[in-house]
Design an enzyme around this catalytic site. Sequence first.
Site, mmCIF file in Angstrom:
data_model
loop_
_atom_site.group_PDB
_atom_site.id
_atom_site.type_symbol
_atom_site.label_atom_id
_atom_site.label_comp_id
_atom_site.label_asym_id
_atom_site.label_seq_id
_atom_site.Cartn_x
_atom_site.Cartn_y
_atom_site.Cartn_z
ATOM 1 N N HIS A 9 -53.303 0.072 26.186
ATOM 2 C CA HIS A 9 -51.709 0.498 26.359
ATOM 3 C C HIS A 9 -51.688 1.978 26.735
ATOM 4 O O HIS A 9 -52.373 2.639 26.528
ATOM 5 C CB HIS A 9 -51.129 0.308 24.759
ATOM 6 N N ARG A 60 -46.858 -0.768 21.259
ATOM 7 C CA ARG A 60 -46.974 0.062 22.371
ATOM 8 C C ARG A 60 -47.994 -0.780 23.411
ATOM 9 O O ARG A 60 -47.856 -0.707 24.524
ATOM 10 C CB ARG A 60 -48.191 1.162 21.923
ATOM 11 N N GLU A 87 -55.267 -2.319 17.026
ATOM 12 C CA GLU A 87 -56.113 -1.402 17.031
ATOM 13 C C GLU A 87 -56.998 -1.385 15.577
ATOM 14 O O GLU A 87 -56.428 -2.039 14.783
ATOM 15 C CB GLU A 87 -55.469 -0.156 17.179
ATOM 16 N N HIS A 179 -55.836 -2.204 22.781
ATOM 17 C CA HIS A 179 -56.044 -0.948 22.340
ATOM 18 C C HIS A 179 -57.380 -0.445 22.669
ATOM 19 O O HIS A 179 -58.437 -1.357 22.701
ATOM 20 C CB HIS A 179 -55.481 -0.754 20.699
#
Length: 237
Positions: A9, A60, A87, A179
């Site tokens: 991202h 994100r 993440e 991520h």
Amino acid sequence: MPKLALVRHGQSAWNLENRFTGWWDADLTEKGEAEAKKAGQLLKSVDADFRASFTSYQTRAIRTLWLALAEMGRAWMPVEKAWQLNERHYGGLTGLDKAETAAKHGDEQVHVWRRSYDVPPPPLEKGSTWDLSTDPRYKGIDIPDTESLKLTLDRVLPYWDAEIAPVLKSGKDVVIAAHGNSLRALVKHLFSVPDDEITSLEIPTGNPLLIDLDDNLKPVAVRYLDADRARDLPALP
């Protein structure tokens, strides 16, 4: 021979503020939005026919994928969202300034928490400001209170095997927007990167890592699409 594009991202608000983010839902900055759009332009320029995309439950990554697909002229493409692509959970470090945390606990200890393969940070306390137990997106999900990279891989890999790998094996080119650590886990699996080497591999924000796979999903070629922002590439297995 399918192609797989891994896109970290774009810059998030907490990336900019140098805070441990993990599962907290920090949004993109203006720079992050621009990086996502640039990623889409780069993906549009390659010789690939992307037909499926995957992302996490975090804004994100989702917005990075949306912005990239729009630039690719592929906003119509199916998007699958999965918490397994989130993440790494930074536990009790969530929300803390990285420099202040190093000053408090020492650079060596913070390095162990951030860069060891199997040592997680201290767990997040229940009821903390960053506790996600009441977040509706995670209803019915056993939210971790901390994770190492190894634990992240332990949740990413079954999802890869069950949901993403079959799409690639069907011959479709795939984009994954996720991520730093969930993508690092996938790279470790695909390229058989040793435990003591994977934590030093950095994937830059918004720079697609394009991987050509054989019919058994073994990498045969790999490159960053933005050569000016490239990092060291994983070695082909």
